[in-house]
Design a protein around this motif. Structure first.
Motif, PDB file in Angstrom:
ATOM      1  N   LEU A 187       8.979  -8.036   1.546  1.00 60.37           N
ATOM      2  CA  LEU A 187       7.885  -8.918   1.944  1.00 60.37           C
ATOM      3  C   LEU A 187       6.912  -9.173   0.590  1.00 60.37           C
ATOM      4  CD1 LEU A 187       7.265  -7.324   5.580  1.00 60.37           C
ATOM      5  CD2 LEU A 187       8.437  -9.591   4.948  1.00 60.37           C
ATOM      6  N   GLY A 188       6.481  -8.011  -0.052  1.00 58.29           N
ATOM      7  CA  GLY A 188       5.681  -8.384  -1.130  1.00 58.29           C
ATOM      8  C   GLY A 188       6.350  -9.124  -2.138  1.00 58.29           C
ATOM      9  N   LYS A 189       7.562  -9.126  -2.204  1.00 54.91           N
ATOM     10  CA  LYS A 189       8.131  -9.857  -3.501  1.00 54.91           C
ATOM     11  C   LYS A 189       8.229 -11.329  -3.101  1.00 54.91           C
ATOM     12  CE  LYS A 189      11.065  -6.317  -5.603  1.00 54.91           C
ATOM     13  NZ  LYS A 189      12.200  -5.725  -6.097  1.00 54.91           N
ATOM     14  N   GLU A 190       8.210 -11.643  -1.575  1.00 54.99           N
ATOM     15  CA  GLU A 190       8.331 -12.978  -1.220  1.00 54.99           C
ATOM     16  C   GLU A 190       7.040 -13.408  -1.527  1.00 54.99           C
ATOM     17  OE1 GLU A 190       9.466 -13.222   3.080  1.00 54.99           O
ATOM     18  OE2 GLU A 190      11.523 -12.339   2.586  1.00 54.99           O
ATOM     19  N   LEU A 191       6.010 -12.875  -1.171  1.00 54.56           N
ATOM     20  CA  LEU A 191       4.542 -13.368  -1.626  1.00 54.56           C
ATOM     21  C   LEU A 191       4.318 -13.433  -2.898  1.00 54.56           C
ATOM     22  CD1 LEU A 191       1.662 -13.936  -0.502  1.00 54.56           C
ATOM     23  CD2 LEU A 191       1.250 -11.479  -0.744  1.00 54.56           C
ATOM     24  N   GLU A 192       4.934 -12.561  -3.855  1.00 54.35           N
ATOM     25  CA  GLU A 192       4.975 -12.874  -5.321  1.00 54.35           C
ATOM     26  C   GLU A 192       5.364 -13.945  -5.622  1.00 54.35           C
ATOM     27  OE1 GLU A 192       6.600  -9.614  -7.308  1.00 54.35           O
ATOM     28  OE2 GLU A 192       5.555  -7.954  -6.182  1.00 54.35           O
ATOM     29  N   ASP A 193       6.665 -14.359  -5.108  1.00 55.72           N
ATOM     30  CA  ASP A 193       7.428 -15.730  -5.549  1.00 55.72           C
ATOM     31  C   ASP A 193       6.531 -17.032  -4.956  1.00 55.72           C
ATOM     32  OD1 ASP A 193       9.332 -14.092  -6.498  1.00 55.72           O
ATOM     33  OD2 ASP A 193      10.553 -14.026  -4.800  1.00 55.72           O
ATOM     34  N   ARG A 194       6.056 -16.633  -4.020  1.00 58.65           N
ATOM     35  CA  ARG A 194       5.107 -17.680  -3.338  1.00 58.65           C
ATOM     36  C   ARG A 194       3.844 -18.165  -4.253  1.00 58.65           C
ATOM     37  NH1 ARG A 194       4.300 -16.436   2.158  1.00 58.65           N
ATOM     38  NH2 ARG A 194       1.915 -16.241   1.753  1.00 58.65           N
ATOM     39  N   ILE A 195       3.284 -17.224  -4.799  1.00 54.97           N
ATOM     40  CA  ILE A 195       2.103 -17.392  -5.418  1.00 54.97           C
ATOM     41  C   ILE A 195       2.603 -17.679  -6.651  1.00 54.97           C
ATOM     42  CG2 ILE A 195       0.219 -16.195  -6.673  1.00 54.97           C
ATOM     43  CD1 ILE A 195       0.055 -14.197  -4.123  1.00 54.97           C
ATOM     44  N   ALA A 240       5.186 -19.609  -7.621  1.00 57.31           N
ATOM     45  CA  ALA A 240       5.707 -20.901  -7.443  1.00 57.31           C
ATOM     46  C   ALA A 240       4.527 -21.761  -7.558  1.00 57.31           C
ATOM     47  CB  ALA A 240       6.533 -21.135  -6.254  1.00 57.31           C
ATOM     48  N   LEU A 241       3.321 -21.609  -6.644  1.00 56.49           N
ATOM     49  CA  LEU A 241       2.270 -22.201  -6.500  1.00 56.49           C
ATOM     50  C   LEU A 241       1.449 -22.237  -7.985  1.00 56.49           C
ATOM     51  CD1 LEU A 241       0.112 -23.620  -4.706  1.00 56.49           C
ATOM     52  CD2 LEU A 241      -1.101 -21.467  -4.386  1.00 56.49           C
ATOM     53  N   ALA A 242       1.485 -21.230  -8.530  1.00 49.50           N
ATOM     54  CA  ALA A 242       0.483 -21.126  -9.863  1.00 49.50           C
ATOM     55  C   ALA A 242       1.399 -22.224 -10.791  1.00 49.50           C
ATOM     56  CB  ALA A 242       0.431 -19.522 -10.305  1.00 49.50           C
ATOM     57  N   GLU A 243       2.543 -21.990 -11.077  1.00 48.43           N
ATOM     58  CA  GLU A 243       3.352 -22.702 -11.734  1.00 48.43           C
ATOM     59  C   GLU A 243       3.403 -24.468 -11.558  1.00 48.43           C
ATOM     60  OE1 GLU A 243       7.437 -21.119 -11.746  1.00 48.43           O
ATOM     61  OE2 GLU A 243       6.879 -19.851 -13.220  1.00 48.43           O
ATOM     62  N   GLU A 254       4.137 -14.596 -15.440  1.00 45.35           N
ATOM     63  CA  GLU A 254       5.068 -13.424 -15.645  1.00 45.35           C
ATOM     64  C   GLU A 254       5.101 -12.719 -14.579  1.00 45.35           C
ATOM     65  OE1 GLU A 254       4.352 -12.177 -20.138  1.00 45.35           O
ATOM     66  OE2 GLU A 254       2.394 -12.781 -19.366  1.00 45.35           O
ATOM     67  N   LYS A 255       6.175 -12.696 -13.962  1.00 41.39           N
ATOM     68  CA  LYS A 255       6.493 -11.874 -12.680  1.00 41.39           C
ATOM     69  C   LYS A 255       7.089 -10.479 -13.001  1.00 41.39           C
ATOM     70  CE  LYS A 255       9.174 -14.480 -10.196  1.00 41.39           C
ATOM     71  NZ  LYS A 255       9.785 -15.111  -9.108  1.00 41.39           N
ATOM     72  N   CYS A 266       0.180  -7.792  -5.235  1.00 41.54           N
ATOM     73  CA  CYS A 266       0.691  -8.635  -3.970  1.00 41.54           C
ATOM     74  C   CYS A 266       0.878  -7.602  -3.005  1.00 41.54           C
ATOM     75  CB  CYS A 266       2.173  -9.619  -4.312  1.00 41.54           C
ATOM     76  SG  CYS A 266       1.278 -10.971  -5.462  1.00 41.54           S
ATOM     77  N   LYS A 267       0.310  -7.775  -1.862  1.00 40.64           N
ATOM     78  CA  LYS A 267       0.698  -6.954  -0.848  1.00 40.64           C
ATOM     79  C   LYS A 267       0.645  -7.768   0.575  1.00 40.64           C
ATOM     80  CE  LYS A 267       0.325  -3.039  -2.835  1.00 40.64           C
ATOM     81  NZ  LYS A 267       1.599  -2.188  -3.083  1.00 40.64           N
TER      82      LYS A 267
END
Length: 123
Positions: free
Chosen positions: A10-18, A20-23, A30-31, A55-56
């Protein structure tokens, strides 16, 4: 019945969402990159500002705050050493150290010296 998803997933999903938004908004992203001894969730950079993001996808705890601070410090140390060739080392000088103090210092990478030990180190 689908299996319950793990907090890390779930945390990785949040990382990916943030990320994508930042990009989309012009940030360099950098992930899950290693900086020193830590793998940081996200490092976002734009116009002189760097965000070190933990991210949590659950309720945050005090332990998460500590982890975020450690990630920030790891990034700063990496930046200073790799980019500027500067090593910054925290040092605690005291006349005595309890075992608990030594363990905490070790966890924070703080060097502990008695005054005479530091004097010898300084030459």
């Amino acid at each position: 019945m689908p299996r319950p998803r793990e907090p890390v997933e779930l945390g990785k999903e949040l990382e990916d969402r943030i990320a994508a938004l930042a990009e989309q908004r012009g940030w360099i992203v950098e992930k899950r990159k290693k900086f020193g001894p830590h793998v940081l969730d996200l490092v976002l950079r734009r116009r002189g500002l760097v965000l070190v993001v933990q991210c949590k996808n659950t309720a945050a705890s005090p332990r998460d705050v500590t982890q975020t601070r450690k990630d920030f410090e790891a990034y700063l140390n990496w930046l200073l050493e790799e980019k500027l060739g500067i090593l910054v080392q925290p040092v605690l000088v005291a006349r005595e150290f309890s075992e608990r103090t030594k363990r905490r210092a070790s966890g924070y990478r703080v060097l502990c010296y008695m005054p005479d030990e530091l004097e010898k180190l300084l030459g």
